[in-house]
Design a protein around this motif. Structure first.
Motif, PDB file in Angstrom:
ATOM      1  N   LYS A   1      -0.496 -11.431   1.191  1.00 29.78           N
ATOM      2  CA  LYS A   1      -0.343 -12.313   2.362  1.00 29.78           C
ATOM      3  C   LYS A   1       1.125 -12.592   2.684  1.00 29.78           C
ATOM      4  CE  LYS A   1      -4.841 -13.070   2.802  1.00 29.78           C
ATOM      5  NZ  LYS A   1      -5.637 -12.789   3.977  1.00 29.78           N
ATOM      6  N   LYS A   2       1.356 -13.346   3.738  1.00 34.95           N
ATOM      7  CA  LYS A   2       2.679 -13.584   4.300  1.00 34.95           C
ATOM      8  C   LYS A   2       3.704 -14.048   3.268  1.00 34.95           C
ATOM      9  CE  LYS A   2       0.988 -14.644   8.925  1.00 34.95           C
ATOM     10  NZ  LYS A   2       0.921 -15.618  10.025  1.00 34.95           N
ATOM     11  N   GLY A   3       4.810 -13.296   3.181  1.00 39.02           N
ATOM     12  CA  GLY A   3       5.900 -13.651   2.286  1.00 39.02           C
ATOM     13  C   GLY A   3       5.639 -13.355   0.828  1.00 39.02           C
ATOM     14  N   ALA A   4       4.481 -12.820   0.496  1.00 35.14           N
ATOM     15  CA  ALA A   4       4.154 -12.496  -0.894  1.00 35.14           C
ATOM     16  C   ALA A   4       4.771 -11.153  -1.272  1.00 35.14           C
ATOM     17  CB  ALA A   4       2.644 -12.462  -1.090  1.00 35.14           C
ATOM     18  N   ILE A   5       4.786 -10.880  -2.588  1.00 34.67           N
ATOM     19  CA  ILE A   5       5.330  -9.601  -3.053  1.00 34.67           C
ATOM     20  C   ILE A   5       4.482  -9.051  -4.185  1.00 34.67           C
ATOM     21  CG2 ILE A   5       6.952 -10.692  -4.672  1.00 34.67           C
ATOM     22  CD1 ILE A   5       8.908  -8.329  -3.881  1.00 34.67           C
ATOM     23  N   ILE A   6       4.256  -7.752  -4.135  1.00 31.08           N
ATOM     24  CA  ILE A   6       3.686  -6.981  -5.238  1.00 31.08           C
ATOM     25  C   ILE A   6       4.757  -5.968  -5.607  1.00 31.08           C
ATOM     26  CG2 ILE A   6       1.907  -5.346  -5.931  1.00 31.08           C
ATOM     27  CD1 ILE A   6       0.025  -6.708  -3.911  1.00 31.08           C
ATOM     28  N   GLN A   7       5.251  -6.027  -6.850  1.00 29.93           N
ATOM     29  CA  GLN A   7       6.414  -5.205  -7.206  1.00 29.93           C
ATOM     30  C   GLN A   7       6.322  -4.682  -8.630  1.00 29.93           C
ATOM     31  OE1 GLN A   7      10.211  -6.939  -6.238  1.00 29.93           O
ATOM     32  NE2 GLN A   7      11.353  -5.518  -7.515  1.00 29.93           N
ATOM     33  N   SER A   8       6.734  -3.429  -8.794  1.00 31.75           N
ATOM     34  CA  SER A   8       6.817  -2.789 -10.107  1.00 31.75           C
ATOM     35  C   SER A   8       8.207  -2.197 -10.298  1.00 31.75           C
ATOM     36  CB  SER A   8       5.771  -1.668 -10.221  1.00 31.75           C
ATOM     37  OG  SER A   8       6.000  -0.881 -11.368  1.00 31.75           O
ATOM     38  N   ASP A   9       8.736  -2.368 -11.504  1.00 30.86           N
ATOM     39  CA  ASP A   9      10.006  -1.721 -11.840  1.00 30.86           C
ATOM     40  C   ASP A   9       9.811  -0.270 -12.238  1.00 30.86           C
ATOM     41  OD1 ASP A   9      11.429  -3.982 -11.265  1.00 30.86           O
ATOM     42  OD2 ASP A   9      11.844  -4.537 -13.341  1.00 30.86           O
ATOM     43  N   ASN A  10       8.553   0.201 -12.241  1.00 29.39           N
ATOM     44  CA  ASN A  10       8.269   1.601 -12.518  1.00 29.39           C
ATOM     45  C   ASN A  10       7.270   2.098 -11.465  1.00 29.39           C
ATOM     46  OD1 ASN A  10       8.798   3.941 -14.017  1.00 29.39           O
ATOM     47  ND2 ASN A  10       7.043   3.613 -15.346  1.00 29.39           N
ATOM     48  N   ASN A  11       6.089   2.544 -11.871  1.00 33.60           N
ATOM     49  CA  ASN A  11       5.120   3.099 -10.925  1.00 33.60           C
ATOM     50  C   ASN A  11       4.075   2.046 -10.531  1.00 33.60           C
ATOM     51  OD1 ASN A  11       6.273   5.727 -11.078  1.00 33.60           O
ATOM     52  ND2 ASN A  11       5.249   6.006 -13.045  1.00 33.60           N
ATOM     53  N   LEU A  12       3.548   2.184  -9.298  1.00 32.81           N
ATOM     54  CA  LEU A  12       2.580   1.230  -8.762  1.00 32.81           C
ATOM     55  C   LEU A  12       1.360   1.989  -8.265  1.00 32.81           C
ATOM     56  CD1 LEU A  12       1.730  -1.578  -7.662  1.00 32.81           C
ATOM     57  CD2 LEU A  12       3.074  -1.068  -5.616  1.00 32.81           C
ATOM     58  N   TYR A  13       0.174   1.521  -8.700  1.00 38.75           N
ATOM     59  CA  TYR A  13      -1.088   2.108  -8.244  1.00 38.75           C
ATOM     60  C   TYR A  13      -1.947   1.009  -7.640  1.00 38.75           C
ATOM     61  CZ  TYR A  13      -5.763   4.112  -8.247  1.00 38.75           C
ATOM     62  OH  TYR A  13      -7.006   4.535  -7.873  1.00 38.75           O
ATOM     63  N   LEU A  14      -2.445   1.238  -6.412  1.00 36.17           N
ATOM     64  CA  LEU A  14      -3.394   0.354  -5.751  1.00 36.17           C
ATOM     65  C   LEU A  14      -4.579   1.206  -5.334  1.00 36.17           C
ATOM     66  CD1 LEU A  14      -0.956  -1.547  -3.325  1.00 36.17           C
ATOM     67  CD2 LEU A  14      -1.657  -2.264  -5.603  1.00 36.17           C
ATOM     68  N   GLY A  15      -5.754   0.942  -5.893  1.00 35.71           N
ATOM     69  CA  GLY A  15      -6.910   1.757  -5.539  1.00 35.71           C
ATOM     70  C   GLY A  15      -8.079   1.490  -6.450  1.00 35.71           C
ATOM     71  N   GLY A  16      -9.040   2.416  -6.440  1.00 35.40           N
ATOM     72  CA  GLY A  16     -10.248   2.264  -7.227  1.00 35.40           C
ATOM     73  C   GLY A  16     -10.113   2.810  -8.635  1.00 35.40           C
ATOM     74  N   GLU A  17     -11.183   2.662  -9.397  1.00 31.26           N
ATOM     75  CA  GLU A  17     -11.246   3.150 -10.770  1.00 31.26           C
ATOM     76  C   GLU A  17     -11.173   4.667 -10.789  1.00 31.26           C
ATOM     77  OE1 GLU A  17     -11.253   2.090 -14.612  1.00 31.26           O
ATOM     78  OE2 GLU A  17     -12.319   0.598 -13.418  1.00 31.26           O
ATOM     79  N   ASP A  18     -10.440   5.219 -11.758  1.00 24.93           N
ATOM     80  CA  ASP A  18     -10.347   6.672 -11.957  1.00 24.93           C
ATOM     81  C   ASP A  18      -9.944   7.423 -10.693  1.00 24.93           C
ATOM     82  OD1 ASP A  18     -11.169   6.405 -14.649  1.00 24.93           O
ATOM     83  OD2 ASP A  18     -13.274   6.377 -14.046  1.00 24.93           O
ATOM     84  N   GLY A  19      -9.004   6.856  -9.932  1.00 19.04           N
ATOM     85  CA  GLY A  19      -8.508   7.524  -8.736  1.00 19.04           C
ATOM     86  C   GLY A  19      -9.380   7.361  -7.512  1.00 19.04           C
ATOM     87  N   GLY A  20     -10.437   6.544  -7.615  1.00 18.55           N
ATOM     88  CA  GLY A  20     -11.303   6.293  -6.459  1.00 18.55           C
ATOM     89  C   GLY A  20     -10.621   5.373  -5.456  1.00 18.55           C
ATOM     90  N   ARG A  21     -11.381   4.954  -4.467  1.00 20.50           N
ATOM     91  CA  ARG A  21     -10.821   4.158  -3.379  1.00 20.50           C
ATOM     92  C   ARG A  21     -11.197   2.680  -3.502  1.00 20.50           C
ATOM     93  NH1 ARG A  21      -9.149   7.508   0.921  1.00 20.50           N
ATOM     94  NH2 ARG A  21      -9.905   9.638   0.743  1.00 20.50           N
ATOM     95  N   ALA A  22     -10.227   1.837  -3.173  1.00 23.55           N
ATOM     96  CA  ALA A  22     -10.534   0.432  -2.940  1.00 23.55           C
ATOM     97  C   ALA A  22     -11.198   0.314  -1.575  1.00 23.55           C
ATOM     98  CB  ALA A  22      -9.256  -0.404  -2.997  1.00 23.55           C
ATOM     99  N   GLY A  23     -11.785  -0.857  -1.267  1.00 24.61           N
ATOM    100  CA  GLY A  23     -12.367  -1.053   0.060  1.00 24.61           C
ATOM    101  C   GLY A  23     -11.282  -1.049   1.117  1.00 24.61           C
TER     102      GLY A  23
END
Length: 198
Positions: free
Chosen positions: A132-154
């Motif tokens: 949401k507004k002004g929030a941050i999701i941050q990684s100093d290395n690699n970042l994954y956003l998604g489903g289990e085992d490479g599947g898709r999030a909604g």
């Protein structure tokens, strides 16, 4: 509020409905595991540990029917890593890790909140991930956003917020929306290496 403090070993706490947001703290020199039994919820105060911080349903994947909602309104910090598994995770303040971080479940990072990992960061959801507004999701290395085992999030929605990684970013979802508002609040997704979106 009260304080629960442990030394260098592993502290395990189990309960059904847990609420210690009224100035309560959990402090550990080692690791801390919090397990919620039944269809419970947890509203937390500060948790700061030198080792691994793990928060999950009691029995984890062996109890898939349990509904567990985490509402974080303070600081969660795992010095050696952080793992949270729940049906829904609402972050109103900060979820931080000195090592790798894994969040499993639908995640809502609310206005001005932070999810930050000094290692790899994986947010794994068959539901939705929102920033949401002004929030941050941050990684100093690699970042994954998604489903289990490479599947898709909604869906993944970055609403006038920031998603950043020093390494690769991989996003797998049925629907991805990166949107800014009418003011100076833009929506930034920034990778220091490769970005894969599908």
């Amino acid at each position: 509020g009260g304080v629960i403090e442990s030394g260098a070993g592993m502290l395990t706490l189990q309960g059904r409905d847990v609420d210690y947001n009224d100035g309560g703290k959990v402090i550990g020199g080692g690791g801390v595991s919090l397990e919620i039994d039944g269809s419970g919820h947890m509203v937390v105060g500060d948790i700061s540990v030198g080792g691994l911080l793990a928060i999950s349903r009691y029995g984890g994947d062996d109890n898939p029917g349990q509904i567990f909602t985490l509402k974080n309104a303070a600081k969660l910090y795992g010095g050696a890593g952080l793992y949270i598994e729940g049906t829904s995770i609402y972050n109103y303040d900060s979820i931080l890790s000195g090592g790798d971080m894994v969040l499993k479940g639908s995640v809502e990072n609310r206005e001005g909140a932070a999810i930050y990992s000094q290692g790899d960061l994986s947010i794994i959801s068959s539901g939705n991930i929102s920033n949401k507004k002004g929030a941050i999701i941050q990684s100093d290395n690699n970042l994954y956003l998604g489903g289990e085992d490479g599947g898709r999030a909604g869906y993944i929605v970055n609403d006038s917020a920031n998603i950043k990684a020093a390494g690769d970013i991989v996003m797998h979802a049925t629907y991805i929306h990166n949107k800014g508002d009418d003011s100076s609040n833009g929506a930034l997704i920034e990778s220091g290496a490769d970005m894969i979106v599908r």
